[in-house]
Design an enzyme around this catalytic site. Structure first.
Site, PDB file in Angstrom:
ATOM      1  N   GLN A 106       0.832  -1.205   0.000  1.00  0.00           N
ATOM      2  CA  GLN A 106       0.000   0.000   0.000  1.00  0.00           C
ATOM      3  C   GLN A 106       0.868   1.256   0.000  1.00  0.00           C
ATOM      4  OE1 GLN A 106      -3.425  -0.514   2.989  1.00  0.00           O
ATOM      5  NE2 GLN A 106      -1.983  -2.128   3.576  1.00  0.00           N
TER       6      GLN A 106
ATOM      7  N   VAL B 279       3.675   4.097  -1.102  1.00  0.00           N
ATOM      8  CA  VAL B 279       3.925   4.810  -2.359  1.00  0.00           C
ATOM      9  C   VAL B 279       5.377   5.268  -2.458  1.00  0.00           C
ATOM     10  CG1 VAL B 279       1.520   5.556  -2.618  1.00  0.00           C
ATOM     11  CG2 VAL B 279       3.100   6.987  -1.303  1.00  0.00           C
TER      12      VAL B 279
ATOM     13  N   HIS C 230      -1.611   1.292  -4.384  1.00  0.00           N
ATOM     14  CA  HIS C 230      -2.009   2.704  -4.431  1.00  0.00           C
ATOM     15  C   HIS C 230      -1.060   3.557  -5.260  1.00  0.00           C
ATOM     16  CE1 HIS C 230      -4.007   1.660  -0.344  1.00  0.00           C
ATOM     17  NE2 HIS C 230      -4.810   1.400  -1.361  1.00  0.00           N
TER      18      HIS C 230
ATOM     19  N   GLY D 295       2.887  -4.423   8.963  1.00  0.00           N
ATOM     20  CA  GLY D 295       2.842  -2.991   9.229  1.00  0.00           C
ATOM     21  C   GLY D 295       1.626  -2.275   8.702  1.00  0.00           C
ATOM     22  N   SER D 296       0.468  -2.916   8.747  1.00  0.00           N
ATOM     23  CA  SER D 296      -0.751  -2.277   8.242  1.00  0.00           C
ATOM     24  C   SER D 296      -1.914  -2.507   9.192  1.00  0.00           C
ATOM     25  CB  SER D 296      -1.110  -2.827   6.856  1.00  0.00           C
ATOM     26  OG  SER D 296      -2.329  -2.281   6.398  1.00  0.00           O
TER      27      SER D 296
ATOM     28  N   VAL E 221       7.947  -4.534  12.377  1.00  0.00           N
ATOM     29  CA  VAL E 221       8.268  -5.337  11.204  1.00  0.00           C
ATOM     30  C   VAL E 221       9.779  -5.532  11.098  1.00  0.00           C
ATOM     31  CG1 VAL E 221       8.139  -5.419   8.686  1.00  0.00           C
ATOM     32  CG2 VAL E 221       6.201  -4.544   9.995  1.00  0.00           C
TER      33      VAL E 221
END
Length: 365
Positions: free
Chosen positions: A146, A148, A185, A307-308, A351
């Site tokens: 996710q 960028v 994304h 990590g989300s 992480v």
């Protein structure tokens, strides 16, 4: 102004060393300010995730979030040191960006000031460890991110160039990295024209910004100098010096008021609105990307979320689909997740703590 190239190029980054057996965990005192505090994962937790990955036989789908990049110095969104927590900041929405010139001026001025930081981040040990797992076929391709920041691509390129082969294993794929990472994304490193679809590299636009805004260029240099001083001289200085996950930074109103940005050089018209090639909040994931992500979710044998918090539905739906098929889900991160109720394993750890140890267990051990 010079017309930008139509193809994106990779940004050079310093190499990340990766020994056959990883070094001891990084002490808290040497980590970037953006990294949240967390207790290291227990050995039995690491063993459980490693076993899940082995049983998936290379079909473990990896979904990464902002917590993956904190050890590269980029803050996440929702941890105690995250962009939302520190200032109550909210990102630009697609609707706001497209609505008015004033909102685009605000976005590009702040992005201009933040790009030197974002574009020079190097992959962390977590990125390198995941790249090793992927190269050995221990996780499924593509890795879905996710983020960028394009650090997964950089990690793969660096690890490939300095790869230390482990006897008895095979290396998946080549050095180019095509098809190895799916950017759910998009990426800040490319800019797209909303009229003609032409894509250029963000560095070209940065050069145009500097030419159009010589005063802003000086402001940007001074801001970078002050940010580095804050980080160097105060353990809590990062809050004031933060560059957010999307490259946004705080600027005084006067720094944005006269900022100029170009229109698309390929179109040759002022209606060619340039936008970063990312999915803003309020926009939809590109259909081709969405289909590729759904296919991965429908064919995997396990899911590892790194990590989300899975706050965006575009990522959460992938986890739910796999869970509905009875596949195990492991979560690694310091905060709550929208998938906590369906996870088979949940490690409340960094992480950067977990991935190097998983790499040793799954690849070396």
């Amino acid at each position: 102004m010079k017309s930008a190239s139509k193809t994106a190029s990779s940004l050079p980054r310093p190499p990340v060393p990766m020994p056959a057996t990883l070094a001891p965990l990084t002490p808290r005192s040497t980590l970037p300010w953006a990294v949240p505090d967390a207790v290291p994962a227990r050995d039995d937790e690491i063993n459980s995730v490693a076993q899940m990955m082995r049983e998936a036989r290379g079909k473990c789908l990896v979904i990464c979030g902002a917590g993956m990049s904190t050890e590269s110095g980029i803050p996440d969104y929702r941890s105690p040191r995250g962009a939302y927590s520190v200032s109550g900041w909210k990102p630009m929405t697609h609707q706001d960006f497209m609505k008015t010139d004033a909102m685009r001026t605000r976005y590009w001025a702040r992005s201009y000031a933040g790009w030197p930081f974002i574009s020079t981040r190097a992959p962390s040990l977590a990125h390198a460890s995941l790249a090793h797992l992927a190269m050995h076929g221990a996780v499924m391709r593509p890795i879905i991110t996710q983020n960028v920041d394009r650090l997964h691509h950089a990690a793969r390129a660096q690890v490939t160039s300095s790869f230390q082969h482990v006897p008895g294993t095979t290396i998946e794929g080549g050095a180019k990295g095509d098809g190895h990472v799916l950017e759910l994304h998009g990426a800040l490193h490319e800019v797209i024209c909303m009229s003609c679809g032409n894509r250029t590299h963000r560095d070209h636009l940065q050069q145009e910004f500097s030419s159009l805004n010589p005063a802003a260029f000086e402001v940007m240099k001074e801001r970078e100098r002050r940010r580095e001083l804050l980080l160097a001289n105060s353990p809590d200085g990062g809050a004031a010096a933060v560059v957010r996950p999307d490259g946004d930074v705080d600027l005084p109103p006067e720094a944005m008021r006269t900022f100029q940005y170009p229109s698309c050089q390929s179109c040759g018209t002022e209606t060619g609105i340039l936008k970063p090639a990312v999915t803003f909040f309020g926009d939809n994931v590109h259909p081709d990307v969405s289909r590729a992500a759904a296919e991965a979710s429908e064919t995997c044998e396990a899911v590892l979320v790194l990590g989300s918090s899975l706050s965006t539905f575009s990522a959460l739906r992938l986890v739910r689909k796999a869970n509905e098929r009875g596949k195990p889900v492991a979560l690694v991160g310091v905060g709550d997740s929208r998938a906590d109720g369906i996870a088979s394993l949940s490690l409340r750890a960094r992480v950067g703590d977990v991935l190097p140890r998983l790499r040793d267990k799954v690849v070396v051990g």
